[in-house]
Design a protein around this motif. Structure first.
Motif, PDB file in Angstrom:
ATOM      1  N   GLN A 152      -4.068   1.028  -0.811  1.00 27.00           N
ATOM      2  CA  GLN A 152      -3.124   2.044  -1.292  1.00 27.00           C
ATOM      3  C   GLN A 152      -3.250   3.257  -0.381  1.00 27.00           C
ATOM      4  N   ALA A 153      -2.109   3.804   0.049  1.00 27.18           N
ATOM      5  CA  ALA A 153      -2.145   4.914   1.009  1.00 27.18           C
ATOM      6  C   ALA A 153      -1.466   6.143   0.444  1.00 27.18           C
ATOM      7  N   ASP A 154      -2.091   7.300   0.686  1.00 26.65           N
ATOM      8  CA  ASP A 154      -1.451   8.552   0.272  1.00 26.65           C
ATOM      9  C   ASP A 154      -1.824   9.689   1.226  1.00 26.65           C
ATOM     10  N   GLY A 155      -1.734   9.416   2.515  1.00 29.17           N
ATOM     11  CA  GLY A 155      -2.043  10.456   3.504  1.00 29.17           C
ATOM     12  C   GLY A 155      -3.520  10.540   3.786  1.00 29.17           C
ATOM     13  N   GLY A 156      -3.876  10.641   5.073  1.00 27.39           N
ATOM     14  CA  GLY A 156      -5.292  10.764   5.444  1.00 27.39           C
ATOM     15  C   GLY A 156      -6.032   9.446   5.428  1.00 27.39           C
ATOM     16  N   THR A 157      -5.313   8.341   5.657  1.00 30.07           N
ATOM     17  CA  THR A 157      -6.014   7.047   5.597  1.00 30.07           C
ATOM     18  C   THR A 157      -6.932   6.838   6.798  1.00 30.07           C
ATOM     19  N   ARG A 158      -6.589   7.437   7.952  1.00 25.89           N
ATOM     20  CA  ARG A 158      -7.494   7.239   9.099  1.00 25.89           C
ATOM     21  C   ARG A 158      -8.849   7.869   8.800  1.00 25.89           C
ATOM     22  N   CYS A 159      -8.815   9.047   8.135  1.00 26.37           N
ATOM     23  CA  CYS A 159     -10.073   9.741   7.832  1.00 26.37           C
ATOM     24  C   CYS A 159     -10.885   8.946   6.810  1.00 26.37           C
TER      25      CYS A 159
ATOM     26  N   GLU B  15      -2.820   1.752  17.087  1.00 25.37           N
ATOM     27  CA  GLU B  15      -3.322   3.045  17.552  1.00 25.37           C
ATOM     28  C   GLU B  15      -4.469   3.525  16.651  1.00 25.37           C
ATOM     29  N   LEU B  16      -4.258   3.392  15.330  1.00 23.62           N
ATOM     30  CA  LEU B  16      -5.315   3.855  14.417  1.00 23.62           C
ATOM     31  C   LEU B  16      -6.583   3.016  14.558  1.00 23.62           C
ATOM     32  N   SER B  17      -6.440   1.722  14.839  1.00 21.79           N
ATOM     33  CA  SER B  17      -7.624   0.878  15.055  1.00 21.79           C
ATOM     34  C   SER B  17      -8.441   1.431  16.216  1.00 21.79           C
TER      35      SER B  17
ATOM     36  N   MET C  44      -2.469  15.470   1.295  1.00 25.53           N
ATOM     37  CA  MET C  44      -1.986  14.187   0.781  1.00 25.53           C
ATOM     38  C   MET C  44      -0.648  13.883   1.461  1.00 25.53           C
ATOM     39  N   ASP C  45      -0.123  12.702   1.191  1.00 25.95           N
ATOM     40  CA  ASP C  45       1.040  12.210   1.944  1.00 25.95           C
ATOM     41  C   ASP C  45       2.202  13.203   2.003  1.00 25.95           C
ATOM     42  N   ILE C  46       2.589  13.744   0.843  1.00 18.10           N
ATOM     43  CA  ILE C  46       3.769  14.617   0.824  1.00 18.10           C
ATOM     44  C   ILE C  46       3.511  15.899   1.628  1.00 18.10           C
ATOM     45  N   GLU C  47       2.273  16.384   1.598  1.00 16.09           N
ATOM     46  CA  GLU C  47       1.933  17.590   2.373  1.00 16.09           C
ATOM     47  C   GLU C  47       1.929  17.265   3.866  1.00 16.09           C
ATOM     48  N   ASP C  48       1.462  16.071   4.173  1.00 17.95           N
ATOM     49  CA  ASP C  48       1.432  15.614   5.567  1.00 17.95           C
ATOM     50  C   ASP C  48       2.864  15.523   6.103  1.00 17.95           C
ATOM     51  N   LYS C  49       3.779  14.997   5.250  1.00 25.77           N
ATOM     52  CA  LYS C  49       5.155  14.771   5.717  1.00 25.77           C
ATOM     53  C   LYS C  49       5.966  16.062   5.779  1.00 25.77           C
ATOM     54  N   ILE C  50       5.820  16.942   4.753  1.00 24.48           N
ATOM     55  CA  ILE C  50       6.651  18.154   4.725  1.00 24.48           C
ATOM     56  C   ILE C  50       5.942  19.329   5.411  1.00 24.48           C
TER      57      ILE C  50
ATOM     58  N   SER D 233       0.808  -1.230   0.000  1.00 25.87           N
ATOM     59  CA  SER D 233       0.000   0.000   0.000  1.00 25.87           C
ATOM     60  C   SER D 233       0.837   1.274   0.000  1.00 25.87           C
ATOM     61  N   VAL D 234       2.119   1.139   0.314  1.00 30.95           N
ATOM     62  CA  VAL D 234       3.001   2.312   0.400  1.00 30.95           C
ATOM     63  C   VAL D 234       4.273   2.042  -0.417  1.00 30.95           C
ATOM     64  N   PRO D 235       5.003   3.101  -0.817  1.00 32.89           N
ATOM     65  CA  PRO D 235       6.162   2.874  -1.698  1.00 32.89           C
ATOM     66  C   PRO D 235       7.203   1.939  -1.084  1.00 32.89           C
ATOM     67  N   GLU D 236       7.435   2.058   0.221  1.00 23.68           N
ATOM     68  CA  GLU D 236       8.393   1.161   0.861  1.00 23.68           C
ATOM     69  C   GLU D 236       7.616   0.043   1.535  1.00 23.68           C
ATOM     70  N   ARG D 237       7.842  -1.215   1.123  1.00 23.90           N
ATOM     71  CA  ARG D 237       7.039  -2.341   1.628  1.00 23.90           C
ATOM     72  C   ARG D 237       6.819  -2.260   3.128  1.00 23.90           C
ATOM     73  N   LYS D 238       5.550  -2.413   3.514  1.00 17.52           N
ATOM     74  CA  LYS D 238       5.227  -2.392   4.938  1.00 17.52           C
ATOM     75  C   LYS D 238       5.098  -3.830   5.423  1.00 17.52           C
ATOM     76  N   SER D 239       5.658  -4.125   6.571  1.00 13.70           N
ATOM     77  CA  SER D 239       5.525  -5.485   7.096  1.00 13.70           C
ATOM     78  C   SER D 239       4.044  -5.798   7.292  1.00 13.70           C
TER      79      SER D 239
HETATM   80  N1  UDP Z   1       2.852   5.741   5.477  1.00 12.16           N
HETATM   81  C1  UDP Z   1       3.848   5.015   4.881  1.00 12.16           C
HETATM   82  N2  UDP Z   1       4.311   3.873   5.502  1.00 12.16           N
HETATM   83  C2  UDP Z   1       3.808   3.448   6.705  1.00 12.16           C
HETATM   84  C3  UDP Z   1       2.788   4.214   7.312  1.00 12.16           C
HETATM   85  C4  UDP Z   1       2.338   5.356   6.664  1.00 12.16           C
HETATM   86  O1  UDP Z   1       4.322   5.365   3.797  1.00 12.16           O
HETATM   87  O2  UDP Z   1       4.243   2.412   7.233  1.00 12.16           O
HETATM   88  C5  UDP Z   1       2.333   6.948   4.767  1.00 12.16           C
HETATM   89  C6  UDP Z   1       0.957   6.672   4.163  1.00 12.16           C
HETATM   90  O3  UDP Z   1       0.853   7.285   2.891  1.00 12.16           O
HETATM   91  C7  UDP Z   1       0.038   7.355   5.161  1.00 12.16           C
HETATM   92  C8  UDP Z   1       0.879   8.562   5.514  1.00 12.16           C
HETATM   93  O4  UDP Z   1       2.178   8.012   5.672  1.00 12.16           O
HETATM   94  O5  UDP Z   1      -1.209   7.675   4.593  1.00 12.16           O
HETATM   95  C9  UDP Z   1       0.464   9.328   6.751  1.00 12.16           C
HETATM   96  O6  UDP Z   1       0.386   8.472   7.832  1.00 12.16           O
HETATM   97  P1  UDP Z   1      -0.271   8.921   9.202  1.00 12.16           P
HETATM   98  O7  UDP Z   1       0.288   8.052  10.290  1.00 12.16           O
HETATM   99  O8  UDP Z   1      -0.165  10.406   9.364  1.00 12.16           O
HETATM  100  O9  UDP Z   1      -1.827   8.502   9.038  1.00 12.16           O
HETATM  101  P2  UDP Z   1      -2.882   8.972   7.963  1.00 12.16           P
HETATM  102  O10 UDP Z   1      -2.544  10.388   7.529  1.00 12.16           O
HETATM  103  O11 UDP Z   1      -2.809   7.996   6.816  1.00 12.16           O
HETATM  104  O12 UDP Z   1      -4.179   8.898   8.690  1.00 12.16           O
END
Ligand code: UDP
Length: 246
Positions: free
Chosen positions: A129-136, A98-100, A174-180, A83-89
Motif C-alpha cells: 500500500q502506498a501513500d507517499g514516501g515509499t522510497r524512504c 529508478e527507485l530500485s 504523505m501522497d497528497i502533500e507530495d503531489k500538491i 497498492s495505489v488507487p489507480e491499478r498499477k501494472s
Molecule cells: N503513486 C501512484 N501510482 C504510481 C506510482 C506512485 O499513485 O504508479 C503514488 C504513491 O502513493 C507514491 C506517491 O505517488 O507513494 C509518490 O511517488 P514518488 O515517485 O514521489 O515516490 P515516493 O514518494 O513513494 O518515494
C-alpha cells in the motif's frame, strides 16, 4: 474523482491528517516476519505498508556479475497492482527501476561488502500500500532486512522526507502533500555515523528552505531509528523467550 483540497495546512496550523508541520506519521516495524527469507522486515509508515526480504550472502548468479573483491548488492522495489488507487501494472516501470537503484545506493555505504567477495545479496521490496514516501520507508525496512539476515553493517540506514506545503517546510509528506506541495526532499541517513546516503529534491526550494528541510528530515530519521532499533531488539527478545521455554 475526489476534488483536490485548496489548503494543505489549515488556519490552526494543522495538516490534512491532523499533524503539525514538524510531526512524523506513525511508524510501526516488525523484523523477521518472512520465514523463507534470510532476513525480513515489515513497515507501516503512515498508510504505507511495505515488506522487505533479504537473501544471502550466497554465490552470485549470473557468474559474470561476480566481483572478486566484494559482494554485489541488488535491490528490487516493486509496487503491487493494488497498492495505489489507480491499478498499477505489475510489470516493472521506469520509476520502479529508478527507485530500485536509488534504494540500493542508499544502503550500500552501510554494508561491509568487502567481507564477502564473489557473493550476492538480494533485497526484494514489495509495496503493498502506498501513500507517499515509499522510497524512504523501503530503505528503512530494507536496512532492517539486511541486519536481520546477519549481514555486517556499519550502521542501520533510516530514511525520511521533508518538503514544502502551503509555503511551510513540513516533515514526512504523505501522497497528497507530495503531489500538491511545492517540493519533496527524501533523505537517507546513518545516525551513528552521522552520514547521509541519499539526498534528492523534487520541486523548488531556496537554499535556506533546502537546509531547513534536510535538517528536519534528518530529525525524522533519528526518531524512526529508535523504532528500528526497538523492532530489531524485539525479534531477539522473542527468540530468547522461546529458548527459555524449551
Ligand atoms: N503513486 C501512484 N501510482 C504510481 C506510482 C506512485 O499513485 O504508479 C503514488 C504513491 O502513493 C507514491 C506517491 O505517488 O507513494 C509518490 O511517488 P514518488 O515517485 O514521489 O515516490 P515516493 O514518494 O513513494 O518515494
Amino acid at each position: 474523482m475526489n476534488e483536490k483540497p485548496k489548503k494543505l495546512i489549515n488556519t490552526k496550523g494543522l495538516r490534512l491528517d491532523g499533524r503539525k508541520p514538524n510531526e512524523l506519521r506513525s511508524v510501526k516495524i516488525d523484523v523477521g516476519i518472512l520465514p523463507n527469507a534470510d532476513g525480513s522486515a515489515y513497515i507501516e509508515h503512515g498508510k504505507n505498508k511495505i515488506l522487505a526480504g533479504a537473501f544471502g550472502p550466497r554465490e552470485m548468479h549470473p557468474k559474470h556479475l561476480q566481483q572478486a573483491d566484494r559482494m554485489v548488492l541488488r535491490c528490487r522495489y516493486h509496487m503491487a497492482p493494488f497498492s495505489v488507487p489507480e491499478r498499477k501494472s505489475p510489470a516493472p516501470s521506469r520509476r520502479e527501476n529508478e527507485l530500485s537503484k536509488v534504494i540500493r545506493d542508499a544502503l550500500l555505504p552501510a554494508v561491509f561488502i568487502e567481507n564477502y567477495p564473489r557473493t550476492g545479496v538480494d533485497v526484494f521490496i514489495e509495496v503493498l500500500q502506498a501513500d507517499g514516501g515509499t522510497r524512504c520507508a523501503s530503505i528503512t525496512a530494507a536496512s532492517l532486512a539486511l541486519a536481520d539476515a546477519g549481514i555486517p553493517m556499519r550502521d542501520l540506514v533510516v530514511a525520511c522526507a521533508a518538503g514544502k506545503v502551503d509555503n511551510k517546510i513540513a516533515l514526512d509528506l504523505m501522497d497528497i502533500e507530495d503531489k500538491i506541495g511545492t517540493a519533496d526532499v527524501p533523505v537517507a541517513y546513518m545516525p551513528n555515523l552521522n552520514a547521509i546516503t541519499l539526498l534528492q529534491m523534487d520541486g523548488k526550494l531556496s537554499l535556506k528552505e533546502f537546509e531547513n528541510a534536510v535538517e528536519i528530515a534528518t530529525g525524522g530519521c533519528k526518531q524512526i531509528y529508535e523504532i528500528q532499533k526497538e523492532a530489531l531488539k524485539k525479534k531477539y527478545e522473542i527468540i530468547e523467550q522461546e529458548e527459555e521455554v524449551e
